[in-house]
Write a protein that holds these residues in place. Structure first.
Motif, mmCIF file in Angstrom:
data_model
loop_
_atom_site.group_PDB
_atom_site.id
_atom_site.type_symbol
_atom_site.label_atom_id
_atom_site.label_comp_id
_atom_site.label_asym_id
_atom_site.label_seq_id
_atom_site.Cartn_x
_atom_site.Cartn_y
_atom_site.Cartn_z
ATOM 1 N N SER A 31 0.831 -1.204 0.000
ATOM 2 C CA SER A 31 0.000 0.000 0.000
ATOM 3 C C SER A 31 0.863 1.252 0.000
ATOM 4 N N GLY A 32 0.347 2.295 -0.656
ATOM 5 C CA GLY A 32 1.036 3.573 -0.650
ATOM 6 C C GLY A 32 0.581 4.483 0.475
ATOM 7 N N ILE A 33 -0.346 4.022 1.288
ATOM 8 C CA ILE A 33 -0.877 4.831 2.385
ATOM 9 C C ILE A 33 0.092 4.804 3.564
ATOM 10 N N THR A 34 0.512 5.972 3.996
ATOM 11 C CA THR A 34 1.430 6.089 5.131
ATOM 12 C C THR A 34 0.988 7.247 6.031
ATOM 13 N N LEU A 35 1.582 7.320 7.196
ATOM 14 C CA LEU A 35 1.302 8.432 8.104
ATOM 15 C C LEU A 35 2.086 9.654 7.637
ATOM 16 N N TYR A 47 -3.251 9.904 7.675
ATOM 17 C CA TYR A 47 -2.896 8.836 6.745
ATOM 18 C C TYR A 47 -3.337 9.225 5.330
ATOM 19 N N ALA A 48 -2.428 9.068 4.392
ATOM 20 C CA ALA A 48 -2.726 9.395 3.000
ATOM 21 C C ALA A 48 -1.724 8.691 2.095
ATOM 22 N N SER A 49 -2.017 8.706 0.811
ATOM 23 C CA SER A 49 -1.106 8.169 -0.193
ATOM 24 C C SER A 49 -0.544 9.342 -0.985
ATOM 25 N N TYR A 307 -4.989 0.781 -1.236
ATOM 26 C CA TYR A 307 -3.658 0.899 -1.819
ATOM 27 C C TYR A 307 -3.301 2.354 -2.148
ATOM 28 N N PHE A 308 -4.297 3.093 -2.645
ATOM 29 C CA PHE A 308 -4.056 4.444 -3.151
ATOM 30 C C PHE A 308 -4.734 5.534 -2.329
ATOM 31 N N GLY A 309 -5.607 5.163 -1.382
ATOM 32 C CA GLY A 309 -6.491 6.139 -0.802
ATOM 33 C C GLY A 309 -7.541 6.535 -1.833
ATOM 34 N N HIS A 310 -8.353 7.521 -1.495
ATOM 35 C CA HIS A 310 -9.358 8.009 -2.434
ATOM 36 C C HIS A 310 -8.718 9.086 -3.294
ATOM 37 N N THR A 311 -8.539 8.792 -4.573
ATOM 38 C CA THR A 311 -7.857 9.705 -5.488
ATOM 39 C C THR A 311 -8.832 10.569 -6.285
#
Length: 382
Positions: A31-35, A47-49, A307-311
């Motif tokens: 996943s690309g989501i990190t703090l 948390y976001a990507s 994986y991407f968050g809401h883009t």
């Protein structure tokens, strides 16, 4: 009526700068989501990507650009450049350009931005992309909340079907900005942890940024191996509330029903659903109701938001591209973050990468203002 196909495609994201890398990382559960701790974006950690700025800058410099470009413009140009070059398509008056975005260069309205505020106009963004590549036709910018990405595919298909264009390039993108974060936070929709679509423990969305692009055309001789045919599409507005979906899923239900009718398929034909799955209580519940009204509750389903968050305006396009690769690889990808069903109607959530013969998939999207879009895609190469 001309058949229309999705062909050359590219994704620029926090988990890869090309579609094969992104799909590989999804298969591996990355996943690309990190703090994120950036007070310029939001006062508190969230948390976001988010795409690495240094990596983005270095990749963009390899194109040897003239002039200054915003973060979103760099992302869109990087994504679109690859498929224009790979396709070999000459940019004549028979080739269209569609951009899908929810907020575009909204960050240029920040007083700290070095860019002029006029850059925030969506029409300006369209012409910047047009002029960079030398398109001869006028750009079309679709900004219809979070259905924009999949709606762009629908519009491209219609342009080709009616003979306006032979080919259409689509590029979609949105960035993580203070404006977007503040807005979703005001709805109390942001999660304090990585998002968990359809899960009983879900607590809201993560925002993400991405640029995705695809070539839509009618030429069967210029297709990539993962190409998919656009069989049917439809949009319907449930007119329920500015930010709340219909409790009965009426708009999504009607969109899917109409897409099925045009595609001449039924629930029994769908091998996989790439759903919207924002991980908010209202959206996920609405989708479960709409899908079950159509007899789709047992069809394998995932949300890629884990994986991407809401883009935002890119999400439908991004998730359609991953769906194309899913068909090509005959592989269902995990709906990351899900552990226990947390909606009132049954759904067949994909919990592990699964090899299965796939031919058709359904993509759905819903957004603020009551908009809903659905499209049915078919594998071209078996």
């Amino acid at each position: 009526m001309n058949k229309t196909y999705l062909s050359y495609n590219n994704i620029v994201s926090s988990i890869g700068f090309d579609s094969p890398t992104v799909v590989k990382n999804i298969h591996e559960g990355l996943s690309g989501i990190t703090l994120i701790e950036d007070e310029n974006l939001f006062p508190n950690p969230f948390y976001a990507s988010v795409i690495d700025s240094d990596y983005l800058g270095k990749a963009f410099e390899k194109l040897h650009p003239n002039g200054d470009y915003t973060r979103l413009e760099k992302m869109m140009i990087l994504s679109l450049d690859k498929i224009i070059k790979a396709s070999g398509v000459e940019l004549t008056d028979r080739v269209g350009l569609i951009l899908s975005t929810t907020k575009g260069n909204i960050d240029t309205l920040d007083p700290r931005s070095p860019m002029p505020t006029e850059r925030a106009y969506l029409g300006t963004l369209g012409h910047i992309i047009k002029n960079y590549f030398g398109f001869t036709t006028e750009p079309i910018v679709l900004s219809n909340a979070c259905v924009s990405g999949i709606l762009a595919i629908s519009i491209a298909k219609r342009f080709i079907s009616q003979g306006t264009f032979d080919q259409v390039f689509i590029v979609g993108g949105d960035i993580v900005s203070n404006f977007i974060l503040s807005g979703f936070n005001s709805f109390q929709a942001m999660s304090s942890q990585p998002c968990k679509p359809y899960c009983k423990q879900r607590s809201g969305i993560n925002i993400g940024e991405v640029a995705a692009s695809v070539l839509v055309n009618k030429d069967q001789n210029n297709l990539v191996p993962e190409a998919a045919e656009v069989l049917g599409e439809a949009s319907c507005n449930d007119a329920n509330h500015i930010s709340g979906p219909s409790r009965t899923g009426e708009g999504l239900y009607r969109s899917i029903l109409s897409a099925f009718k045009e595609a001449n398929v039924g629930p029994q034909d769908i091998d996989y659903i790439s759903a919207h799955g924002t991980a908010t209580n209202f959206n996920d519940e609405m989708e479960s109701i709409a899908l079950n009204r159509l007899g789709l509750g047992t069809v394998p389903l995932n949300s890629l938001k884990g994986y991407f968050g809401h883009t935002l305006g890119a999400s439908g396009l991004l998730e359609t591209i991953v769906g194309m690769h899913s068909l090509y690889h005959n592989t269902l990808y995990t709906s990351k973050g899900f552990t226990e069903l947390g909606v009132s109607q049954p759904l067949n959530i994909i919990t592990a990468p699964t090899v299965k013969n796939l031919n058709y998939f359904l993509k759905t999207a819903s957004g603020f203002g009551g908009c809903n879009t659905a499209a049915v895609f078919k594998k071209v190469q078996s």
